[in-house]
Structures are given as C-alpha cells and as structure tokens.
Design a protein around this motif. Structure first.
Motif, PDB file in Angstrom:
ATOM      1  N   ALA A   1      38.039  37.583  36.286  1.00 47.68           N
ATOM      2  CA  ALA A   1      37.596  38.961  36.068  1.00 47.68           C
ATOM      3  C   ALA A   1      38.612  39.735  35.249  1.00 47.68           C
ATOM      4  CB  ALA A   1      37.353  39.647  37.409  1.00 47.68           C
ATOM      5  N   LYS A   2      39.887  39.557  35.584  1.00 53.26           N
ATOM      6  CA  LYS A   2      40.968  40.309  34.942  1.00 53.26           C
ATOM      7  C   LYS A   2      41.199  39.856  33.499  1.00 53.26           C
ATOM      8  CE  LYS A   2      45.017  39.368  36.489  1.00 53.26           C
ATOM      9  NZ  LYS A   2      46.145  39.252  37.428  1.00 53.26           N
ATOM     10  N   ASP A   3      41.212  38.546  33.278  1.00 56.20           N
ATOM     11  CA  ASP A   3      41.530  38.014  31.955  1.00 56.20           C
ATOM     12  C   ASP A   3      40.292  37.715  31.118  1.00 56.20           C
ATOM     13  OD1 ASP A   3      44.113  38.111  32.819  1.00 56.20           O
ATOM     14  OD2 ASP A   3      44.319  35.967  33.180  1.00 56.20           O
ATOM     15  N   GLY A   4      39.164  37.420  31.781  1.00 58.40           N
ATOM     16  CA  GLY A   4      37.965  37.042  31.051  1.00 58.40           C
ATOM     17  C   GLY A   4      37.004  38.189  30.830  1.00 58.40           C
ATOM     18  N   LEU A   5      36.497  38.765  31.919  1.00 61.45           N
ATOM     19  CA  LEU A   5      35.504  39.827  31.786  1.00 61.45           C
ATOM     20  C   LEU A   5      36.039  41.040  31.035  1.00 61.45           C
ATOM     21  CD1 LEU A   5      33.777  39.741  35.292  1.00 61.45           C
ATOM     22  CD2 LEU A   5      32.869  38.918  33.121  1.00 61.45           C
TER      23      LEU A   5
END
Length: 431
Positions: A80-84
């Motif tokens: 979530a932090k690095d991808g989304l």
C-alpha cells in the motif's frame, strides 16, 4: 479599501478562464468522491484496529509477491505504501506538469502567490514541529510529517459539510496541493531514502529515458507502457529511493499540451483514466491499511503532552494555517495583487485552515520517519488524525459562516440563461 482601476494590479482569486474552470470542476469532482471514500476507509480502519487489533495487524503483515533479487515479497502494508501511493503520485506528477504548461504555474506572476503560499505552508509547520521537539524527549526526525496537504480529504470534508466553495478558491487549493505534493516527494526522496543502490537507480533512469523516448515518438499501446512502468517502479524500489518517485517522474514525462488537431493532450487523457483509480481505489485502500491506530484516553493524552505528537498537531493546525495564509498575504502585498472584491482575506484563512488536513502523505512520512519505533510511529499517526480532524472542524465552522455568500457566488458563476453551455458571467466578460 477602494479598488484601483489601474491595470498594473493583478487580481488574486479572480474568475478562472472557462477551460481551466471546466478542468478544475471535473478533476475536483473525482477527488471529492475519492475524499468521501477516504474518510470512510479511515473510519473503518480505526474501528477495525480498535475492535479487532490482532486481525488488523495480521492483515498488515501478510506478505505477497514474487521472491527474487528485487525484494518484492512485501507485506500488504508495504504494498500500500510503496505500490498504491505510486499511482497517487503519478497523478500528482501529471497535475504538476499540466500546471506548468496550462495552469496557474505557467505564468511566473500568477504562480508567485500559490507557490509562495505552498512553500510557506511547508516551512512553518516544519519549524513549529522542530521548536516543539527541541527540548528533552523531542524527536526532530518527524519534522516533515505536518508539512503535507491532503486535497482529497479536504474535498471530502467540503462535500460532507455541504460548502459551496467558489471555483477560484478550489483552484487555489488544488494548486497548493500540487506544489505541496512536489515538495513532499522531494522531501521523501532526499531525506527518507537510504542505502542507495546505484545499479538499480541507473537502470530505473534508463527505463525513464525509454519511457520518454517512446512517448515523444508517439508510440501508443498500454501493453508497452504498463510493463515498462512496472519495471521502472520495481527498480526504483530496489534502488533505495522511495518507489513513489517513479510515479512522479513518469507523470512529469507525459506531454500535457495539445498538438495539431488534438482536443486533449496525452497527459490529460491518461489522467482522466487514472485519476478515478487513484482517488477511488489506491488512496482509500492505503488509508484502510495505514490509518488503523489504537485510540484510547491514554493515547489522546499523549498526543497533547508528548513533544512529537504535539508538534504534529500544532504543525498542522497552526503552522499550515498561518504559513499558507501569511505567505499568500505577504506575496499579494509585495506583488501588488488585488484580492477579488467578491472575496475577503477571511475566506483565504478558512481555506488555509482546510489545507491543514494532512492525511495520506503525512501517514506515509510517519512510517518513514520512525522505521524502528513502531509505538512512536503509531502516536504520530494518531496525532495526524487528531490534527486533521481539528483543522477540518475549524475550517467547517469558518466556511459555514460564509456559506450563503459562497452559494450566491456559485449560482452566479453557473448561471446560463440562454442554455448555450457558456455561463453568463463569461459572456458578459467578453462583451
């Protein structure tokens, strides 16, 4: 004070050009829906984390992804932090590029006020936090947490509050948020990146060059760009530079001006497609996996008695508000800009308070600032929530006091007596 007819005084927060107004309306409509989803996701995360904390932690720590040299077997929290959020910053990159070529930032004179306001709205919260954490028990590593503005959350608050904010003030908020996002990604890249692997960074840069070359050559096909974007993202992630930088870089590469008989530029078309994914999926899911902190009387007491969380609350509520308002007021004085006579400086103060809502990026930086102290990171997240809620409440009260006036301005802007699709105010302006 009477307004002067002199042509050397530019109007601040005046009527937007019709194409820009239509673009702003369309963009903010999507962000408003996303903001409501973001609010809902944050509430669900808080309820989940406080009612079933072990279940929430188990979901966050569950790992998925391919094993291998690029280290992509990540927890859902890190995805979530690095991808989304890379999708979110990709849209931010397109917005920034468009602002430079077609929006408020294309003219140095017009850009001066929102840029100075945005920079002041980043600098003062950092100063407030640093002062609050300068004594015993302070932790200055979190200075960047209260510097970010969350445009989606702010618009979600507006939608819930039912405020009819004039388009000029909404455009000012959007420009603030765009510049704010640029500063945020620079802060993340410079201050919260570590262990740089230059081989991966070099290959990521080569991928960006290829992305630029294909785009400038007019090569079409999502089946080319999507795999290339994923490779660039993976290499940037492996390089030690935060992976969201890849999103901003690719957004800035896209052409945002029209050529030939194009009705819309490639950047505008792609933004139109990706913005709903960013506002409606990426950011709410990130909030669901990042906003879940345990809230109790003890944690709320700590927010207002410990240096780090208190610095975040004061940075958002006081630093953001005073920084944006003071920066805009001083810039207007020094550039001899006249405020739109239909608005007052109190309106700008209310918008500055609303811009103190720092949610998405602030939660991200809370994780990055205290990677080895989960308890402090959780207190920082709680402080972000408390500070954002306080800003939302104060801004709602201030905007409600002027809501009748705003409704009249919006009705005047939207009135189209002859039904030709062009508001009367623009036809009077031409006439």
């Amino acid at each position: 004070m009477a307004t002067s007819p002199s042509t050397d005084r530019r109007q601040f927060l005046g009527l937007l050009p019709l194409p820009e107004r239509r673009y702003i309306t369309d963009a903010l409509r999507t962000e408003t829906v996303g903001g409501i989803l973001l609010l809902a996701a944050a509430v669900i995360a808080l309820v989940w984390a406080n009612v079933w904390p072990h279940g929430y932690e188990n979901v966050l720590s569950r790992t998925i992804g391919p094993p291998g040299p690029l280290h992509l077997n990540l927890s859902l929290e890190n995805w979530a932090k690095d991808g989304l959020l890379t999708v979110f910053f990709f849209v931010a990159g397109i917005e920034l590029k468009r602002e430079f070529v077609a929006g408020e930032l294309r003219s140095p004179g017009a850009a001066a006020l929102p840029v100075i306001a945005a920079v002041s709205g980043v600098a003062l919260p950092a100063i407030v936090f640093t002062v609050a954490n300068s004594g015993p028990g302070g932790n200055p590593a979190g200075w960047a947490i209260p510097t970010a503005t969350d445009i989606a959350f702010a618009l979600g608050v507006l939608a819930v509050a039912g405020s009819h904010l004039p388009s000029a003030l909404r455009a000012f908020m959007l420009t603030l948020a765009v510049v704010d996002d640029l500063i945020a990604i620079l802060i993340i890249a410079i201050f919260y990146s570590s262990g740089i692997r230059f081989w991966a960074l070099g290959f990521a840069f080569a991928g960006l060059v290829l992305f630029w070359f294909l785009h400038r050559r007019g090569v079409h096909g999502w089946y080319l760009y999507l795999p290339l974007a994923l490779v660039i993202w993976a290499l940037m992630h492996e390089s030690g530079i935060h992976a969201t930088v890849a999103g901003v870089a690719m957004g800035l590469i896209l052409r945002c001006h029209t050529e030939g008989d194009e009705e819309h530029s490639p950047g505008e078309r792609i933004e139109h497609l990706v913005r709903p994914l960013s506002a409606g999926v990426a950011v709410p899911v990130f909030a669901l996996l990042a906003a879940g902190t345990t809230i109790s009387a003890t944690t709320l007491f700590q927010v207002f008695t410990q240096a780090t969380p208190l610095g975040i609350v004061l940075g958002l509520l006081v630093g953001k508000t005073v920084g944006i308002f003071g920066g805009a007021w001083l810039a207007a004085r020094f550039t001899r800009a006249e405020l739109n006579p239909q608005l007052s400086w109190a309106d700008l103060f209310a918008v500055a308070t609303l811009a103190g809502i720092g949610f998405t990026v602030s939660l991200l930086i809370s994780e990055l600032a205290f990677p080895h102290d989960g308890a402090l990171a959780d207190r920082a997240k709680t402080a972000v929530l408390v500070g954002s809620v306080l800003c939302a409440l104060v801004a709602t009260v201030l905007l409600k006091l002027r809501n009748r006036h705003y409704r009249q301005l919006c009705e005047e802007e939207d009135r189209d007596s002859d039904g030709d699709g062009i508001p009367d105010v623009y036809q009077r302006q031409v006439g």
